[in-house]
Design an enzyme around this catalytic site. Structure first.
Site, PDB file in Angstrom:
ATOM      1  NE  ARG A   1     -34.515  97.402 -75.396  1.00  0.00           N
ATOM      2  CZ  ARG A   1     -33.374  97.155 -76.018  1.00  0.00           C
ATOM      3  NH1 ARG A   1     -32.326  97.954 -75.854  1.00  0.00           N
ATOM      4  NH2 ARG A   1     -33.259  96.095 -76.802  1.00  0.00           N
TER       5      ARG A   1
ATOM      6  CE1 TYR B   1     -42.484  92.170 -71.645  1.00  0.00           C
ATOM      7  CE2 TYR B   1     -44.019  90.861 -72.918  1.00  0.00           C
ATOM      8  CZ  TYR B   1     -43.758  91.726 -71.878  1.00  0.00           C
ATOM      9  OH  TYR B   1     -44.786  92.142 -71.098  1.00  0.00           O
ATOM     10  CD  GLU B   2     -40.356  95.867 -76.495  1.00  0.00           C
ATOM     11  OE1 GLU B   2     -39.394  96.428 -77.059  1.00  0.00           O
ATOM     12  OE2 GLU B   2     -41.479  95.748 -77.023  1.00  0.00           O
ATOM     13  N   GLY B   3     -35.851  92.796 -75.395  1.00  0.00           N
ATOM     14  CA  GLY B   3     -34.426  92.689 -75.092  1.00  0.00           C
ATOM     15  C   GLY B   3     -34.199  92.081 -73.735  1.00  0.00           C
TER      16      GLY B   3
END
Lengths: 593, 593
Positions: free
Chosen positions: B296, B435-437
């Protein structure tokens, strides 16, 4: 691909209740534009947009355009739809009846235009430009030219273009180098030069294209005062109006753009092309600007339209996509139940309704500015229109970037996949803050020409109207207290920012330029929120007196409150940015960047 | 296409003066990371990024990727550069020396990573994912698995992937359906299922790819507590580590995306593919999350990196493009002289520097959280890291949208033409908030896990540090008064918003969700502005005591002031949005949207 459902209910509400159709259709010529007629037009246009035009959107994006032997080829599917659109009379809906137009208020034409833009932005721009060009010919062309081209442009049988930009002349038209020399026939001119970024500059949908070209007569003064405007047909036109041989104008190439792929953006080479003078020599820029208010409102509207389409797609997805749990539900829920997804949808919905209302209100001012019998009313309506035009163009298109981006975000990873369609709206929207004058140009126009030049007269009139709404909000007490408080603060912000502007703009030439963007965003957020507040007042009245459609008006109360809570506070930030002036903006040397 | 010049000077300033290299290189193992060494590394990496990797950016965008016979093919030009990158040891710069890494602080690795992301985002993601996967293998893999794959992953000889998402399981991993059954060899497992959106899920740059796959052992519990993590190689690996036959995992297709075209986003079909368990059964999500903080932060950094690249392109254009007149100049000027263009460039520059500093400071906390000998320090540094991670990820990527869009705007019409390159940065940046949350997930993480769950302890510690900076600003009197006043107001906004949060979040489950995005944006703007304020304090000190480079520090004063004037006031708007709660957000029925 998702479809498009024209938001006719909100459009009719805005036209009737916020833009004041009853103050338009009391003007000479507009008497027939009753609410019922407008409702019927919106219904029919909505069907056309949703069923016939919307399917073009993805096709145009995928196919793009190309040049073959100096001729631009557009998506095959565009052509029959364009022919139907022309034959059904939609192009000329708000053009004067004198040349075959339908003579409806621009306010009504704008709503139809929004639908076409939502349905297929790339396709819709062709008509926008044609009608702008037709207006210039109607106002500035002589009788002979009008007889040759005007009816066909208004009907859409032929299309029109605006040829301003050259490689060295973008925002600054003073740098235009295209040249004109008198033709040996003693009437026309021969135009030579290269124009770039010409939207719908060539295509194969119609038998002819009429280019309005800014060029400089040989020997004319430097700068904008040496520019003249010429009408240059793609094919020469015989005295009887028939299309003849190719004129000396060629499409050299089309650009490979981020979006609006269906719309050809051309490089045009004029090599002694025959043209007709519009208006007087050396007065070309003024002639060009007669279509600018319309065109800028139309492009501002594109910010609304593309955001509306993006919203509809995101909403559909949010109602269908099941993901994640929520307290009180046994199974995974549709994502519209998640508060942050709702926040995104409410953000889109409230901004779109504010932007739409602002654009339509501006259109109503245009109708009254052009058609009111009283000269003083025409002048005051015109001043308000001129004030609002850069706000509509600048703010609605800037917000269009954010809203189409949020539309994509609602889809999560699916939004990044082109097949979903959300990405196209973002790509298409991206041009709107640039063409017809960048946001920076709009901001300079607002602060310089529309506020400082008349010493704030038009702005003071706007502020007076804002305060009148405050009194109306007050009458509804607690129900509208949140909205009233937020609007009141924002009005204070505008007053403070404009006082600061008048106190400091004279100090040096960079101050107004440095603060103009933030001033424009302040004005847009406030005037958009103002429209929602006006809608809330009407909703409160209707709900109090009893209405057949309480859900619609309750929604208006919520939308206005959401905007008051989440958007209007931004005016405080914009105000502080304005009041900070231009010192930090201008402080660095170019090497320090 | 424009090149890329690594901003090594600002990076070194941030690493040394804001992130505190001297508090990192006093930790066991990091002693060698002197300022001189770091400067040399940045110089060398910058050269590689600018000269070798940056030219890939446009190539990858134009060529994209494709699938042939279950094998993904990437741009041919990527391969030799990747091999050079691996052989020069760049992949493993901040991996532990135990498995062949270079053991430098993550803080230094992050700066190198930023350069690679700026140079070619699509290409850089492959290494980001590989190193994240390697970390998971290092922490959770048993000795046998580590012996098979770890050194090769750390070196980059093989790459790694994260296989989380399935069509029905995006943000909600509880819905993962991929299944695992024990293999008859009694050691491994057989994985079956379909994974989507797998970044660099397959390619032809290396001899093997190690997929980390979330799947559910047959009979495992529903939900996230039934998930296990498996390492599934593309090619089976012999006991001696040699690559053998194809495993039963196939690239079905690659997505047609808005951006990062050079990076293959794959649909992967696992059909009884052989895999190795990582960590304990049913503990897969925890294993996956060990790489999440890194990943993140890295994606947050992408927001910085792509904005930096966009800024460099816009700046070059603004210094070269001649357009329009200006008082005091005889001829038309370069557009950087126009105040609104400067405003855009200052906006980009100040945000980028704020974002970079925030990301690097978070990386320094990570280094101390992992390496400090004192457990209590590790805990407090870890808490700060956890608090900052969703802010870095969420805020820097959200701002990346705005900044790359402004970069395009600086170019006017040229920005909309793909050949200019500005549009690619906007398209590439658009994935980073997803992406990645998604940002919504980051905001929920920030408000729920990082603030409410520890009853605001980590937040209070942050606020205490913010106030310490206020005292430092005060010491410089008028010079930093504008910055101090703005930062002080923003700290008040954060305190008020968090007090509101603690008072109201318990009322119903939707409140925290509805306000979380605005809370995150408040925290990001403030903590970013905080870093610029800290830089301004240092600059004031250096200028007062005399420095060889006054221009650099004067620039820092201006940048901090610009951000204080134009960005920090936004915290007031975010605060008011938070304090409005979730009522309007949640009020409409789904039909009323």
């Amino acid at each position: 691909m998702s479809g498009y459902q024209a938001p006719t209910k909100d459009m009719l509400f805005v036209i009737r209740d916020l833009a004041g159709l009853d103050k338009i259709n009391n003007l000479p010529g507009f008497e027939g534009a009753t609410v019922d007629l407008v409702a019927a037009i919106l219904e029919e246009a909505g069907q056309l947009a949703g069923e016939v035009i919307a399917p073009l959107n993805r096709i145009g994006d995928a196919k793009g355009t190309r040049v073959e032997d100096g001729q631009v080829i557009v998506a095959e599917e565009f052509k029959p739809v364009y022919r139907q659109f022309v034959s059904d009379g939609w192009t000329s809906i708000s053009q004067s009846t004198e040349h075959g137009g339908q003579g409806l208020p621009y306010l009504v034409g704008l709503a139809v235009e929004e639908m076409m833009q939502s349905a297929c932005l790339a396709w819709s721009i062709c008509t926008l430009l044609t009608q702008g060009a037709a207006r210039a010919v109607e106002i500035h062309g002589d009788a002979a030219l009008q007889a040759l081209v005007l009816d066909k442009m208004i009907s859409g049988e032929w299309t029109g273009t605006m040829n301003l930009t050259e490689p060295q002349a973008g925002s600054d038209l003073a740098a235009v180098r295209s040249q004109a020399v008198p033709d040996q026939d003693g009437k026309g001119y021969r135009i030579t030069g290269q124009k770039i970024f010409i939207t719908w500059g060539d295509h194969d949908m119609t038998d002819n294209v009429i280019h309005l070209v800014l060029a400089r007569l040989v020997g004319a003064p430097e700068g904008i005062k040496g520019l003249s405007l010429f009408a240059v047909p793609k094919f020469r036109i015989d005295a009887d109006g028939a299309v003849g041989e190719r004129n000396h104008v060629t499409a050299v190439s089309v650009e490979h753009k981020l979006g609006i792929h269906g719309s050809p953006t051309c490089v045009l080479a004029f090599e002694g092309a025959y043209g007709y003078l519009l208006g007087e020599l050396h007065n070309g820029l003024a002639c060009m600007f007669t279509m600018m208010n319309h065109a800028r409102l139309s492009v501002g509207l594109e910010g609304v339209a593309i955001s509306e389409r993006a919203y509809q797609l995101a909403l559909t997805y949010a109602k269908e996509r099941v993901q994640g749990n929520k307290v009180g539900y046994d199974a995974a829920v549709t994502i519209i139940k998640h508060p942050d997804v709702r926040r995104m949808l409410m953000h889109m919905k409230s901004y779109i309704e504010a932007m739409r209302a602002l654009a339509y209100v501006a259109a109503a001012h245009l109708d009254r500015a052009h058609h009111h019998p009283d000269k003083a009313v025409r002048a005051s309506e015109g001043a308000r229109l001129e004030l609002l035009t850069p706000i509509v163009k600048g703010w609605c298109t800037e917000m269009g970037q954010e809203l189409t981006s949020i539309g994509l975000q609602v889809h999560g990873g699916m939004g990044y996949i082109e097949e979903t369609g959300a990405a196209q709206y973002l790509r298409d929207a991206r041009i709107t803050t640039i063409y017809e004058g960048t946001t920076g140009i709009q901001a300079a126009d607002l602060v310089g020409r529309k506020i400082l030049r008349d010493r704030g007269a038009a702005l003071q009139s706007l502020i007076a109207d804002l305060k009148a709404t405050d009194a109306e909000l007050e009458r509804h007490g607690d129900l509208l207290a949140t909205i009233r408080a937020a609007l009141g603060e924002s009005v204070n912000d505008l007053e403070a920012a404009s006082e600061w502007l008048f106190a400091h703009a004279g100090a040096n030439a960079d101050v107004a330029g440095a603060v103009s963007f933030n001033f424009l965003m302040l004005a847009g957020t406030l005037t958009g929120g103002w429209q929602l507040a006006r809608a809330a007042v009407l909703a409160a009245e209707r709900l109090a007196e009893g209405t057949e459609d309480p859900s619609f008006y309750e929604t208006k109360l919520v939308t206005a409150r959401f905007f008051a809570e989440q958007a209007l506070p931004l005016t405080g930030a914009y105000r502080r940015a304005v009041e900070s002036g231009g010192d930090a903006t201008m402080a660095l040397s170019e090497e320090q960047f």
